[in-house]
Design a protein around this motif. Structure first.
Motif, mmCIF file in Angstrom:
data_model
loop_
_atom_site.group_PDB
_atom_site.id
_atom_site.type_symbol
_atom_site.label_atom_id
_atom_site.label_comp_id
_atom_site.label_asym_id
_atom_site.label_seq_id
_atom_site.Cartn_x
_atom_site.Cartn_y
_atom_site.Cartn_z
ATOM 1 N N THR A 196 -16.440 -10.290 6.159
ATOM 2 C CA THR A 196 -15.496 -9.816 7.174
ATOM 3 C C THR A 196 -14.066 -10.023 6.701
ATOM 4 O O THR A 196 -13.215 -9.129 6.832
ATOM 5 N N GLU A 199 -13.312 -7.615 3.578
ATOM 6 C CA GLU A 199 -13.214 -6.208 3.981
ATOM 7 C C GLU A 199 -11.894 -5.935 4.695
ATOM 8 O O GLU A 199 -11.250 -4.910 4.471
ATOM 9 N N CYS A 200 -11.494 -6.873 5.548
ATOM 10 C CA CYS A 200 -10.227 -6.712 6.278
ATOM 11 C C CYS A 200 -9.048 -6.804 5.325
ATOM 12 O O CYS A 200 -8.098 -6.022 5.411
ATOM 13 N N HIS A 201 -9.106 -7.744 4.393
ATOM 14 C CA HIS A 201 -8.023 -7.900 3.418
ATOM 15 C C HIS A 201 -7.901 -6.649 2.549
ATOM 16 O O HIS A 201 -6.781 -6.207 2.256
ATOM 17 N N LYS A 202 -9.024 -6.097 2.132
ATOM 18 C CA LYS A 202 -8.989 -4.894 1.297
ATOM 19 C C LYS A 202 -8.431 -3.713 2.082
ATOM 20 O O LYS A 202 -7.639 -2.921 1.548
ATOM 21 N N ALA A 203 -8.850 -3.577 3.333
ATOM 22 C CA ALA A 203 -8.379 -2.457 4.160
ATOM 23 C C ALA A 203 -6.874 -2.539 4.406
ATOM 24 O O ALA A 203 -6.183 -1.518 4.469
ATOM 25 N N ARG A 204 -6.377 -3.770 4.511
ATOM 26 C CA ARG A 204 -4.946 -3.965 4.775
ATOM 27 C C ARG A 204 -4.145 -4.213 3.492
ATOM 28 O O ARG A 204 -2.957 -4.536 3.549
ATOM 29 N N LYS A 205 -4.857 -4.106 2.332
ATOM 30 C CA LYS A 205 -4.230 -4.291 1.026
ATOM 31 C C LYS A 205 -3.590 -5.670 0.899
ATOM 32 O O LYS A 205 -2.458 -5.826 0.411
ATOM 33 N N THR A 208 -7.154 -10.685 -2.310
ATOM 34 C CA THR A 208 -8.496 -11.249 -2.131
ATOM 35 C C THR A 208 -8.732 -12.393 -3.117
ATOM 36 O O THR A 208 -9.869 -12.766 -3.381
#
Length: 386
Positions: A196, A199-205, A208
């Protein structure tokens, strides 16, 4: 005096009736509100939720959760009068659906728990680190980016039982306190998981990197050994690749598929070849970009003298070669174009290929100018040095 008393008028009978009706009405109103208050209070209790057959899974998981001392209404009903009235109206609708068997299963919340419900107990501005271990969770930063509590903590009270398909009608009779405790025992359905976060970090760039969420980097003890990178990490991956995947999956720039357990459906439909399709540690080393950073570099052992002896080395331990090279493929999607068949075509691998050659090759150990009348010199000389 008697004469004066006789002359006084008696109060009309209609007035007595009015008093009587007002008294009865007042009594009815008092009784109505008293029963109403008792009814509202009883229907707002967590125990009342369990009286509905369909809500048994939710009740017993809540009872086994860390929020068992917080009544259901504290989270599921807003603090305003409007929200309270809507919840009671919705309750009547649910009673109708239950009576007519028109409700939808599995049961899900009509709307998510608002942050205001959580903040009535938790001070997010001062909640820096609440997780165990060395995990860094700056709640104030998440709050400033409009990250809602439920996005990370959606399993804290009920263990995601609807997503786990544990709340169908045929399961209701199986639920009790023991079942609730068992359902809430697996922390991966209760606590926020790393998938979770990533995925959130990747979506918000957002980065990670391990150091963004872990104080120590969570480096396992096995990784601290001096020979881990040069000798033992491949052996450990062979023993428990799933454990490697837990962290290194998120370190790959490219998505990885085929390293998780097959689904129940795949296992059922492909009983014979499901396991055969599962990838191993050698595939992982070639597909995970985190591994490829090292595996794509030429090892120190592959010096100028290595070419003449690599065949005998490979015959003794071909598996060590497979970590970087593919034996039977001439090219791969991994980006490493150096494979056995790049230099050793399938025809060359046949023991009697010289006998079947159109031109006699007896005594010929290296290609000559005559060979290049048919064969490509640049390709041959990649292996056969003049």
């Amino acid at each position: 005096m008697e004469e004066e008393h006789m002359n006084q008028t008696s109060p009309p009978r209609a007035r007595y009736k009015l008093y009587k009706y007002l008294t009865v009405a007042l009594l009815v109103i008092v009784v109505f509100f008293a029963l109403g208050l008792i009814g509202v209070e009883s229907t707002s209790s967590s125990k009342f939720c369990s009286s509905c057959h369909e809500m048994k899974p939710e009740y017993y998981t809540w009872k086994a959760s860390t929020h068992s001392e917080v009544d259901c209404v504290k989270c599921h009903i807003g603090s305003g009068t409007k929200e309270y009235a809507q919840s009671k109206a919705n309750g009547l609708l649910q009673v109708y659906k239950k009576a007519t068997q028109t409700y939808t299963a599995p049961i899900r919340m009509p709307k998510e728990i608002p942050d205001s419900a959580c903040e009535s107990c938790h001070d997010v501005s001062k909640r820096d680190v609440t997780a165990s271990g060395d995990i860094i969770i700056p709640h104030d930063k998440h709050k400033n980016k409009d990250i809602e509590c439920i996005q990370c903590h959606n399993g804290v009270a009920h263990g995601k039982i609807a997503d786990r398909k544990m709340t169908f009608q045929t399961d209701y009779d199986k639920w009790d306190s023991k079942t609730g405790v068992s359902a809430m025992a697996d922390f991966k359905f209760i606590r926020p998981d790393m998938d979770t976060c990533v995925e959130c970090h990747k979506a918000r760039k957002v980065t990670t990197e391990c150091s963004a969420c872990h104080k120590t980097g969570m480096l396992p003890k096995s990784h601290e050994k001096a020979d881990f990178k040069t000798k033992t990490h491949g052996k450990l991956a062979a023993e428990n690749l799933k454990k490697c995947q837990q962290c290194h999956n998120d370190m790959s720039k490219e998505p990885l598929k085929g390293y998780d357990d097959p689904s129940v459906i795949d296992s059922f439909l492909n009983k014979d070849n499901t396991l055969a399709k599962q990838k191993n540690q050698y595939d992982y080393a070639k597909e995970n970009t985190f591994c490829k950073d090292c595996h794509s570099k030429r090892p120190a052992s592959h010096d100028s003298s290595f070419f003449s002896s690599h065949g005998s080395i490979a015959s003794k331990n071909q598996k060590s070669c497979v970590a970087c090279h593919d034996v039977k493929k001439s090219s791969t999607v991994t980006g490493n174009q150096v494979n056995c068949s790049s230099c050793h075509p399938s025809k060359h691998s046949q023991k009697n290929f010289k006998e079947n050659h159109p031109i006699p090759l007896e005594g010929v150990k290296r290609p000559s100018a005559k060979c290049y009348t048919c064969h490509s010199k640049p390709k041959c000389t990649e292996c056969h040095k003049q």
